[in-house]
Design a protein around this motif. Structure first.
Motif, PDB file in Angstrom:
ATOM      1  N   TYR A 135      27.940  33.680  36.474  1.00 10.28           N
ATOM      2  CA  TYR A 135      27.239  34.959  36.597  1.00 10.28           C
ATOM      3  C   TYR A 135      25.807  34.856  36.074  1.00 10.28           C
ATOM      4  O   TYR A 135      24.878  35.459  36.626  1.00 10.28           O
ATOM      5  CB  TYR A 135      27.987  36.066  35.851  1.00 10.28           C
ATOM      6  CG  TYR A 135      29.072  36.726  36.665  1.00 10.28           C
ATOM      7  CD1 TYR A 135      28.779  37.366  37.863  1.00 10.28           C
ATOM      8  CD2 TYR A 135      30.404  36.714  36.243  1.00 10.28           C
ATOM      9  CE1 TYR A 135      29.765  37.984  38.621  1.00 10.28           C
ATOM     10  CE2 TYR A 135      31.407  37.319  36.994  1.00 10.28           C
ATOM     11  CZ  TYR A 135      31.080  37.957  38.182  1.00 10.28           C
ATOM     12  OH  TYR A 135      32.051  38.558  38.925  1.00 10.28           O
ATOM     13  N   SER A 136      25.634  34.080  35.012  1.00 10.45           N
ATOM     14  CA  SER A 136      24.286  33.886  34.463  1.00 10.45           C
ATOM     15  C   SER A 136      23.384  33.196  35.487  1.00 10.45           C
ATOM     16  O   SER A 136      22.234  33.596  35.699  1.00 10.45           O
ATOM     17  CB  SER A 136      24.354  33.062  33.183  1.00 10.45           C
ATOM     18  OG  SER A 136      23.070  32.854  32.655  1.00 10.45           O
ATOM     19  N   LYS A 157      27.959  41.388  34.165  1.00  9.37           N
ATOM     20  CA  LYS A 157      29.256  40.700  34.291  1.00  9.37           C
ATOM     21  C   LYS A 157      29.329  39.518  33.328  1.00  9.37           C
ATOM     22  O   LYS A 157      30.372  39.235  32.748  1.00  9.37           O
ATOM     23  CB  LYS A 157      29.452  40.216  35.727  1.00  9.37           C
ATOM     24  CG  LYS A 157      29.562  41.322  36.760  1.00  9.37           C
ATOM     25  CD  LYS A 157      30.796  42.186  36.584  1.00  9.37           C
ATOM     26  CE  LYS A 157      32.075  41.482  36.990  1.00  9.37           C
ATOM     27  NZ  LYS A 157      33.240  42.378  36.873  1.00  9.37           N
ATOM     28  N   CYS A 158      28.196  38.857  33.160  1.00  8.38           N
ATOM     29  CA  CYS A 158      28.119  37.733  32.225  1.00  8.38           C
ATOM     30  C   CYS A 158      28.388  38.215  30.804  1.00  8.38           C
ATOM     31  O   CYS A 158      29.152  37.600  30.052  1.00  8.38           O
ATOM     32  CB  CYS A 158      26.737  37.101  32.328  1.00  8.38           C
ATOM     33  SG  CYS A 158      26.513  35.635  31.331  1.00  8.38           S
ATOM     34  N   LEU A 159      27.776  39.351  30.439  1.00  9.71           N
ATOM     35  CA  LEU A 159      27.942  39.903  29.093  1.00  9.71           C
ATOM     36  C   LEU A 159      29.363  40.419  28.874  1.00  9.71           C
ATOM     37  O   LEU A 159      29.880  40.357  27.763  1.00  9.71           O
ATOM     38  CB  LEU A 159      26.922  41.023  28.871  1.00  9.71           C
ATOM     39  CG  LEU A 159      26.653  41.420  27.423  1.00  9.71           C
ATOM     40  CD1 LEU A 159      26.139  40.241  26.603  1.00  9.71           C
ATOM     41  CD2 LEU A 159      25.639  42.562  27.365  1.00  9.71           C
ATOM     42  N   GLU A 160      29.994  40.912  29.928  1.00  7.49           N
ATOM     43  CA  GLU A 160      31.397  41.332  29.820  1.00  7.49           C
ATOM     44  C   GLU A 160      32.288  40.149  29.463  1.00  7.49           C
ATOM     45  O   GLU A 160      33.230  40.275  28.687  1.00  7.49           O
ATOM     46  CB  GLU A 160      31.867  41.932  31.153  1.00  7.49           C
ATOM     47  CG  GLU A 160      31.418  43.362  31.396  1.00  7.49           C
ATOM     48  CD  GLU A 160      31.831  43.855  32.775  1.00  7.49           C
ATOM     49  OE1 GLU A 160      32.845  43.342  33.318  1.00  7.49           O
ATOM     50  OE2 GLU A 160      31.140  44.737  33.316  1.00  7.49           O
ATOM     51  N   TYR A 166      23.468  36.889  24.082  1.00  4.03           N
ATOM     52  CA  TYR A 166      22.331  37.792  23.943  1.00  4.03           C
ATOM     53  C   TYR A 166      21.230  37.512  24.951  1.00  4.03           C
ATOM     54  O   TYR A 166      20.428  38.395  25.264  1.00  4.03           O
ATOM     55  CB  TYR A 166      21.778  37.740  22.514  1.00  4.03           C
ATOM     56  CG  TYR A 166      22.753  38.264  21.484  1.00  4.03           C
ATOM     57  CD1 TYR A 166      23.678  39.262  21.814  1.00  4.03           C
ATOM     58  CD2 TYR A 166      22.774  37.769  20.189  1.00  4.03           C
ATOM     59  CE1 TYR A 166      24.574  39.750  20.880  1.00  4.03           C
ATOM     60  CE2 TYR A 166      23.670  38.253  19.239  1.00  4.03           C
ATOM     61  CZ  TYR A 166      24.569  39.244  19.596  1.00  4.03           C
ATOM     62  OH  TYR A 166      25.468  39.724  18.675  1.00  4.03           O
ATOM     63  N   SER A 167      21.171  36.288  25.479  1.00  9.42           N
ATOM     64  CA  SER A 167      20.163  36.006  26.508  1.00  9.42           C
ATOM     65  C   SER A 167      20.423  36.871  27.745  1.00  9.42           C
ATOM     66  O   SER A 167      19.488  37.354  28.385  1.00  9.42           O
ATOM     67  CB  SER A 167      20.150  34.526  26.877  1.00  9.42           C
ATOM     68  OG  SER A 167      21.378  34.139  27.461  1.00  9.42           O
TER      69      SER A 167
END
Length: 465
Positions: A135-136, A157-160, A166-167
């Motif tokens: 996702y990143s 989605k990456c943070l989920e 934090y990036s």
């Protein structure tokens, strides 16, 4: 005694580097080679990574992972056709390996075919065991395409998948900022903070959103929570200092900026802000002390030199102001802001030739503000260089057509050169645009203003306006 994974890695690295020095051939299993290569790639040691790949494939010629590392290095070296060929071979052998699709995407991205790169990453996503990384990468491809909505979704989605990435959180905020979605950004951050109440980065980001919206009290509260979450978070102290400055609480702002000096190496930004606070408090010596520290810490920071120059200019100490702006120009002679001040200061000192040179330099460096053209013109008039003043205005009118300030100056200059037809033409233009600006003729060309024909022309427009 069993070794930890880190100890094993260090042991393998030591053996590998010893082998390179002695030319002995030692055996490593494929996973050891992978760890060695990964270490070198992460530390930017590409030459050593290439050696490790070559030796690794000599000992393990069928290893897919080592071949994928070879692909990664080929892509890094822009040998895209070779990398693509090797990936096609690997795909025929192992089509379910997500890394093959990721490297394919990397090649498409390098070729600026971001849509194809996204297709590859979506295929990788279907089989991936680590969705956050994919996702990143998707988010970055959408950023390349300036598709900020899809980029934002991908980073979310990456943070989920990894709430400590934090990036990705910074990238989400970048998308919100670009889309000018301040309210939506705050809603998202509040939702994130409900699940992660001690995330200092999220508090810091929501504080910045409130600051941009000029809701200073909420911004201050957010930065306080960021500091509670991490008392060593320098960025939060700096932002809190900026809010306190805006609120006129300069002593408290100074305290917060000083905390950052204790937490880490001093920064020119902190010194500059402390100096600004002291100046506003009327503590001139302390202000100058910190401005001096600013330029000592970072001589290339133009805001430091400008702060000192402006300080003396406001005090009408033009000689000191000129001294510091000359020092700044000696360090960076391509800085437009320096030359604008150089011209302005020299003008106040009556050094008109130097002032004209300063304005000419700002124009040469691409500063095409109307004020720059006008000030240079007025100095050239003062120096009696009417032809040069006209050439200056000819350039200016390309950027500012139908501008009263330019037309009246044209008129006065042509009258001075005894080109009456052109003088009346431009005077008429100026009066049509804005009759009230006739005062320019009166101030800059008093002898021309006294002409009966000129006064009659001006009065005829004033009566009808």
């Amino acid at each position: 005694m069993l070794l930890s994974h880190n100890e094993e890695n260090n042991f393998s690295l030591t053996r590998f580097e010893s082998m390179l020095k002695t030319n002995d051939v030692l055996f490593f299993d494929s996973e050891e080679f992978e760890d060695i290569i990964n270490h070198y790639l992460e530390n930017g040691k590409i030459a050593l990574a290439k050696k490790a790949v070559k030796l690794g494939l000599a000992q393990h010629p069928t290893s897919t992972n080592l071949k994928l590392y070879k692909v990664e290095i080929l892509v890094f070296e822009d040998k895209l056709d070779l990398a693509d060929g090797l990936l096609n071979e690997l795909y025929d052998l192992e089509s379910s390996n997500e890394e093959i699709y990721i490297q394919k995407a990397n090649i498409f991205s390098k070729r600026d075919d971001h849509e194809k790169a996204i297709e590859m990453l979506e295929l990788a996503l279907e089989i991936s065991m680590d969705e956050a990384d994919v996702y990143s990468l998707l988010g970055m491809e959408y950023l390349f395409m300036e598709d900020f909505e899809n980029a934002k979704f991908s980073f979310m989605k990456c943070l989920e998948a990894d709430e400590e990435d934090y990036s990705s959180l910074y990238n989400i905020m970048y998308c919100f900022d670009f889309l000018e979605q301040k309210t939506e950004a705050i809603d998202y951050l509040n939702m994130f903070l409900d699940k992660n109440p001690y995330c200092e980065v999220a508090w810091h980001q929501i504080g910045k959103q409130y600051f941009d919206l000029k809701d200073l009290e909420k911004a201050l509260t957010a930065f306080d929570f960021a500091i509670i979450s991490d008392e060593y978070f320098i960025g939060a102290y700096l932002e809190k200092g900026k809010v306190l400055e805006k609120l006129g609480r300069f002593h408290e702002a100074i305290e917060n900026y000083k905390i950052t000096l204790d937490l880490d190496d001093p920064t020119s930004f902190a010194f500059l802000r402390i100096g600004k606070c002291f100046e506003k408090l009327g503590e001139n010596e302390l202000a100058l002390e910190h401005y001096s520290k600013t330029v000592h810490e970072d001589p290339l920071l133009d805001k430091g030199w400008i702060a000192i120059t402006d300080f003396y200019y406001k005090k009408k100490n033009f000689q000191k102001a000129l001294y510091y702006i000359n020092k700044a120009i000696a360090i960076d002679e391509e800085n437009v802001l320096y030359w604008k001040r150089y011209a302005k200061i020299n003008s106040r000192l009556g050094f008109f030739e130097e002032a004209e040179r300063g304005y000419q330099k700002t124009i040469d460096l691409g500063n095409y503000e109307l004020e720059t053209w006008i000030r240079r013109c007025d100095i050239l008039i003062n120096l009696g260089e009417y032809e040069s003043a006209i050439q200056n205005l000819i350039q200016a009118v390309e950027f500012y057509p139908e501008t009263a300030e330019i037309e009246y100056r044209f008129a006065g200059l042509y009258f001075n050169l005894n080109e009456g037809d052109k003088g009346y033409f431009h005077l008429n233009n100026g009066l049509k645009i804005d009759a009230e600006y006739y005062i320019i003729i009166e101030e800059l060309f008093p002898k021309i203003f006294c002409r009966k024909s000129v006064k009659e022309m001006i009065n005829s427009y004033l009566k009808t306006s």
